[in-house]
Design a protein around this motif. Sequence first.
Motif, PDB file in Angstrom:
ATOM      1  N   ARG A 107       0.779  -1.297   0.012  1.00 52.37           N
ATOM      2  CA  ARG A 107      -0.056  -0.036  -0.162  1.00 52.37           C
ATOM      3  C   ARG A 107       0.954   1.224   0.245  1.00 52.37           C
ATOM      4  O   ARG A 107       0.458   2.219  -0.084  1.00 52.37           O
ATOM      5  CB  ARG A 107      -0.807   0.094   1.160  1.00 52.37           C
ATOM      6  N   PHE A 108       2.221   1.008   0.338  1.00 49.71           N
ATOM      7  CA  PHE A 108       3.173   2.493   0.200  1.00 49.71           C
ATOM      8  C   PHE A 108       2.860   3.407  -0.800  1.00 49.71           C
ATOM      9  O   PHE A 108       2.655   4.288  -0.780  1.00 49.71           O
ATOM     10  CB  PHE A 108       4.563   1.941   0.429  1.00 49.71           C
ATOM     11  N   ASP A 109       2.951   2.672  -2.150  1.00 47.15           N
ATOM     12  CA  ASP A 109       2.803   3.479  -3.412  1.00 47.15           C
ATOM     13  C   ASP A 109       1.578   4.086  -3.444  1.00 47.15           C
ATOM     14  O   ASP A 109       1.428   5.366  -3.626  1.00 47.15           O
ATOM     15  CB  ASP A 109       3.026   2.860  -4.792  1.00 47.15           C
ATOM     16  N   SER A 110       0.415   3.462  -3.288  1.00 52.81           N
ATOM     17  CA  SER A 110      -0.698   4.004  -3.525  1.00 52.81           C
ATOM     18  C   SER A 110      -1.285   5.026  -2.431  1.00 52.81           C
ATOM     19  O   SER A 110      -1.887   6.155  -2.727  1.00 52.81           O
ATOM     20  CB  SER A 110      -2.048   3.052  -3.633  1.00 52.81           C
ATOM     21  N   ASP A 111      -1.025   4.480  -1.379  1.00 52.34           N
ATOM     22  CA  ASP A 111      -1.147   5.559  -0.162  1.00 52.34           C
ATOM     23  C   ASP A 111      -0.461   6.845  -0.200  1.00 52.34           C
ATOM     24  O   ASP A 111      -0.776   7.844  -0.125  1.00 52.34           O
ATOM     25  CB  ASP A 111      -0.672   4.797   1.089  1.00 52.34           C
ATOM     26  N   GLY A 112       1.005   6.737  -0.842  1.00 50.94           N
ATOM     27  CA  GLY A 112       1.696   7.868  -1.348  1.00 50.94           C
ATOM     28  C   GLY A 112       1.180   8.839  -1.890  1.00 50.94           C
ATOM     29  O   GLY A 112       0.961  10.166  -1.883  1.00 50.94           O
ATOM     30  N   GLU A 113       0.739   8.255  -3.257  1.00 52.02           N
ATOM     31  CA  GLU A 113       0.027   8.931  -4.192  1.00 52.02           C
ATOM     32  C   GLU A 113      -1.426   9.729  -3.561  1.00 52.02           C
ATOM     33  O   GLU A 113      -1.320  10.895  -4.033  1.00 52.02           O
ATOM     34  CB  GLU A 113      -0.345   8.070  -5.426  1.00 52.02           C
ATOM     35  N   ALA A 114      -2.147   8.974  -2.780  1.00 52.82           N
ATOM     36  CA  ALA A 114      -3.354   9.714  -2.182  1.00 52.82           C
ATOM     37  C   ALA A 114      -3.072  10.774  -1.510  1.00 52.82           C
ATOM     38  O   ALA A 114      -3.454  11.656  -1.584  1.00 52.82           O
ATOM     39  CB  ALA A 114      -4.088   8.381  -1.508  1.00 52.82           C
ATOM     40  N   ALA A 115      -1.748  10.626  -0.742  1.00 52.48           N
ATOM     41  CA  ALA A 115      -1.508  11.596   0.422  1.00 52.48           C
ATOM     42  C   ALA A 115      -0.969  12.886  -0.214  1.00 52.48           C
ATOM     43  O   ALA A 115      -1.325  14.022   0.192  1.00 52.48           O
ATOM     44  CB  ALA A 115      -0.663  11.176   1.313  1.00 52.48           C
ATOM     45  N   MET A 116      -0.095  12.751  -1.346  1.00 51.49           N
ATOM     46  CA  MET A 116       0.357  13.781  -1.999  1.00 51.49           C
ATOM     47  C   MET A 116      -0.654  14.526  -2.704  1.00 51.49           C
ATOM     48  O   MET A 116      -0.665  15.970  -2.871  1.00 51.49           O
ATOM     49  CB  MET A 116       1.349  13.280  -3.394  1.00 51.49           C
ATOM     50  N   LYS A 117      -1.474  13.849  -3.323  1.00 46.32           N
ATOM     51  CA  LYS A 117      -2.825  14.513  -3.734  1.00 46.32           C
ATOM     52  C   LYS A 117      -3.577  15.551  -2.828  1.00 46.32           C
ATOM     53  O   LYS A 117      -3.929  16.643  -3.184  1.00 46.32           O
ATOM     54  CB  LYS A 117      -3.782  13.537  -4.463  1.00 46.32           C
ATOM     55  N   ALA A 118      -3.660  15.036  -1.656  1.00 42.34           N
ATOM     56  CA  ALA A 118      -4.481  15.571  -0.499  1.00 42.34           C
ATOM     57  C   ALA A 118      -3.675  16.885  -0.078  1.00 42.34           C
ATOM     58  O   ALA A 118      -4.181  18.004   0.253  1.00 42.34           O
ATOM     59  CB  ALA A 118      -4.987  14.643   0.527  1.00 42.34           C
ATOM     60  N   LEU A 119      -2.380  16.611  -0.060  1.00 38.53           N
ATOM     61  CA  LEU A 119      -1.395  17.818   0.715  1.00 38.53           C
ATOM     62  C   LEU A 119      -1.130  18.720  -0.496  1.00 38.53           C
ATOM     63  O   LEU A 119      -1.021  19.958  -0.138  1.00 38.53           O
ATOM     64  CB  LEU A 119      -0.193  17.275   1.247  1.00 38.53           C
ATOM     65  N   GLY A 120      -1.067  18.341  -1.668  1.00 35.24           N
ATOM     66  CA  GLY A 120      -0.918  19.370  -2.846  1.00 35.24           C
ATOM     67  C   GLY A 120       0.473  20.174  -2.365  1.00 35.24           C
ATOM     68  O   GLY A 120       1.422  19.602  -2.264  1.00 35.24           O
ATOM     69  N   PRO A 121       0.426  21.617  -2.728  1.00 35.40           N
ATOM     70  CA  PRO A 121       1.515  22.367  -2.435  1.00 35.40           C
ATOM     71  C   PRO A 121       2.357  22.046  -0.884  1.00 35.40           C
ATOM     72  O   PRO A 121       3.577  22.244  -1.207  1.00 35.40           O
ATOM     73  CB  PRO A 121       1.075  23.586  -2.510  1.00 35.40           C
TER      74      PRO A 121
END
Length: 268
Positions: A107-121
């Motif tokens: 789940r590391f990669d998929s969770d990382g992508e989700a978090a990056m999207k939510a955190l944005g800048p």
Amino acid sequence: MRRMVKVPMNKIAVGIGAGLLLMLASLHPLAAADSANLPDEPPIYRIEVHHLKPGGGASYEAAVKGLIAALKAATIDLPTWDFSVVSGEPDLYMTIDPSQHWADLDRFDSDGEAAMKALGPSFERFQHDAHAALLRETELFVETNPAKSDPGAIGENGLNLLHVDLFHAESARAVATDLRAIQKIYRDAHSPVSCRLYRAVTGDDLPRIILLRSAPDHTRFLEDARLSQSQQSDVAALLADASRNARANETMDLTVRPDLSYHVKLSP
């Protein structure tokens, strides 16, 4: 802070010295020679080690605290983003990410992508500032199955001083025998100092075996051991023998940093 790496932040090593980092990556209570006696799937720690540029600690910590504030504001509750941080001298940080099963690592990669999207800048700013302070990074995996009497996961039990003895074993069995004998001395003395053994399960220069002794702080580590003079002498002799059975060994004191850690409340 595994979030430091490029895409899925799952590679930010925050932690111990090159060898020491390996050391923590070595968190398994038995030597390699005893792997047959281990549970089928013990819990796992993902260790990420960050060696900073000289004097980079202040800017690095500011970047991590900014990330934590953003995680809280966005209510990020992804299990793989639960981490504890420890620091050591000089300019050394390590993140400790617990997982219950190897499958959770998928789940590391998929969770990382989700978090990056939510955190944005906010995430982009963290990456920029943290990388500016970074000299090099490494990540390791460790399995662990601490004795039931142990107070809990590393970084989660109020034992904020971690005294680490890391052995790059020439004879894993001989080193493990010495370190188990040290565990028994602490156990027989009813010492409140936690004493655990671990082994690295990934990385170069295996086998690596670690003796991790922890206490609320350095003073308590020295005062609470409750070892007699003869027991202290026995511990010193066993550590010396373990060193003779290792290609190299390192010692380090690490401090748990709740101010640089982020925890997720998991559903039962």
